[in-house]
Write an enzyme that holds these catalytic residues in place. Sequence first.
Site, PDB file in Angstrom:
ATOM      1  CG  ASP A 102       2.588  47.520  36.937  1.00  0.00           C
ATOM      2  OD1 ASP A 102       1.660  47.638  36.108  1.00  0.00           O
ATOM      3  OD2 ASP A 102       2.730  48.291  37.903  1.00  0.00           O
TER       4      ASP A 102
ATOM      5  CG  MET B  28      28.505  42.686  40.334  1.00  0.00           C
ATOM      6  SD  MET B  28      26.827  42.143  40.732  1.00  0.00           S
ATOM      7  CE  MET B  28      25.918  42.714  39.305  1.00  0.00           C
TER       8      MET B  28
ATOM      9  CD  GLU C  14      30.513  51.220  38.294  1.00  0.00           C
ATOM     10  OE1 GLU C  14      29.456  51.827  38.448  1.00  0.00           O
ATOM     11  OE2 GLU C  14      30.817  50.689  37.200  1.00  0.00           O
TER      12      GLU C  14
ATOM     13  CG  HIS D 239      22.397  48.287  37.163  1.00  0.00           C
ATOM     14  ND1 HIS D 239      21.633  49.132  37.930  1.00  0.00           N
ATOM     15  CD2 HIS D 239      23.263  47.676  38.021  1.00  0.00           C
ATOM     16  CE1 HIS D 239      22.011  49.029  39.190  1.00  0.00           C
ATOM     17  NE2 HIS D 239      22.990  48.157  39.263  1.00  0.00           N
TER      18      HIS D 239
END
Length: 715
Positions: free
Chosen positions: A299, A326, A404, A451
């Site tokens: 996979d 991040m 966010e 993401h």
Amino acid sequence: MVNTIRWEYGDDGLVLLTLDHPGRSANVMNEEFGASLVATVDRLEAERDRITGVIVTSAKKTFFAGGDLAALLRLTPADVETSAAETRLLKNAVRRLETLGRPVVAAINGSALGGGLELALGCHHRIVLDNPAIEIGFPEVTLGLLPGCGGVVRTVRLLGVADALVGWLLRGQRRRPQDALAHGMVDEIAADEAGMMDAARAWIVANPDATQPYDRRGYKIPGGTPSTPALAAQLAAMSATLRKQLKGAPYPAPRSILAAAVEGAQVDLDTALTIEGRYFTELATGQISKNMIKALFFDVQTAGSRDIGTGHPPVRRVAVIGAGMMGAAIAYVCARAGMRVVLKDVTVEGALRGKAYSVGLLDKAVARGVTTPEERDAILARIQPTGDLADLAGVDLAIEAVFEDPALKHKVYAEIEQVAPDALIASNTSTLPITVLAEGISRPEEFIGLHFFSPVDKMPLVEVIRGERTNEATLQRALGLVRRLRKTPIVVNDSRGFFTSRVIGTFTNEGVAMLAEGIPASTIEQASSQAGYPAPVLALMDELTLTLPRRIRQETAAATVAAGGTWQPHAADAVIDRMIDDYGRPGRSGGAGFYDYRDGKRVGLWPGLRDSFGGTNLATPFDDLKERMLFIEAIESVRCLEEGVLASVVDANVGSILGIGYPSWTGGVLQYINQYEGGLPGFVAHARVLAERYGDRFSPPPLLLAMADRGERFE
């Protein structure tokens, strides 16, 4: 029969055996190789008197890729005898090779993993090219297996039980040539192939009577046998450590490796090979190895080989807007991949703090010998910290990694378009719909979600989110970037929370809901560990912070009501609100959450949980606790597939394991349903039982019911 081994006899009496499976890009240990190896050893024995030595090398880019995983995937418990016989055939052939009475050298000109390393261990001397791309190791444990062609037995006899287990077998380490030399698995390093072959011939001339160390009279295993007091104490500690690491999760391979090593060290070599073979066969014909091979090899390969198109301009210069945790980490992985990076924050001081993240990682890499000072300096030189928007001019790609807040993100996009009007723009949002964010973009067809997962430098997955107007060229360019970063992409369609955040939210909510039911927190943590999750559920909540799921919940509820829907509260909501509002415990970053912290380190569950939420409910079956977590994520994944958020089963399985920590023994969220006892009908039946006991959220979705009725699987 297809011959996979070429034979060349030289005037000096040397036989060069070249591993070269016709029609394959790599040599693998399958039925054709087994037959070829037996025929080759038969000939070596028949012509021994005219042979002075043997060199084994490869015609492929890799030396030997290991076992044929496609064949292993087809094995079932009914194949135990056949599998055991094939394994014995290979073991016997390698044993005959090492007892030929002539020196045998492995000239390792490419990666030797699994069965390839086992074949090399059956040679008396191992020389490897000094190529940093070459990997040496036994990755079997990461696929639910153990080295079954003498790898456990020979590694133990060469290095000792403890060094074999810790250095090579239990964690599936892949080592570069110099590291493999330092850890005793290879004997020489050669600068180039010509030098490697010269060294092999020289060693044969110097060692005409070569034998394996363990075949010599009086040989003793380094460090002693398990009955040696010092080693016995070491093994007891190692066993305890393994139990602590596995936490009761159903991963039989590490336990089998430990057992095969310890048991095999107490008997003669042939008996040890038999013991190893029995453990291998049990694992190879079991379900867990099938799940792990399918997800973590096939996979992952499928996800990583997506079409990235042709003719797209390469990404040479990237802007990362937002130099927090991040953004700083995304800047690092882009620079590491060779791209120039503009790391933009509100102030240059903030951007410099972001670059310091890369400095810290690279300094540690230099200290470990993984990176040279020159490589570190080159990577750091590619990161330009700035507080000036004008420095974004000319970038090919801008990755937004700010707070966010849609309004803030729209402001950032407008600024990017002012100075870099041709740049592809991506958002690192984990929950906000890409289509909504694209409303702040003049070219929504060239906007996409990327993401990343924390810590970005270690996590192998990127969730690529396609908005309603994202075009194919943008998707392909995004996939090209992910491939260049050497990460695995999954592609999902737009939805609040996408796939990963949406599904992991059901897991964390389920754990917190158990707390609301009065189940002891320690029991909840133990249940998630024994289910196979890498982090206990309440500990994970603390890491994510309790304020994040609350904000996501509030935004989702508002959007649901605005769209004319009805918001259904979850049992976890009240617990999270009380933890934040009544007790001021928002999670690890706030210094207190479900756990207490001292100097930033977790020191134990907060004792106040029992007084606040009970903790006396001992009636709920422990197996139900484990299955509730596994089932709720699997059911939500089916809903994502049903709604078109997920485009493929592969994305579901790969994304769940690599991105959100779904236990790898399951093979992923949808493979867990496939392999559940009774298949899809069995899963549906038990989901209904859970729904009766714990709520409608466990009710099987229509897609699952229809597939179960038709006798289908998620493929």
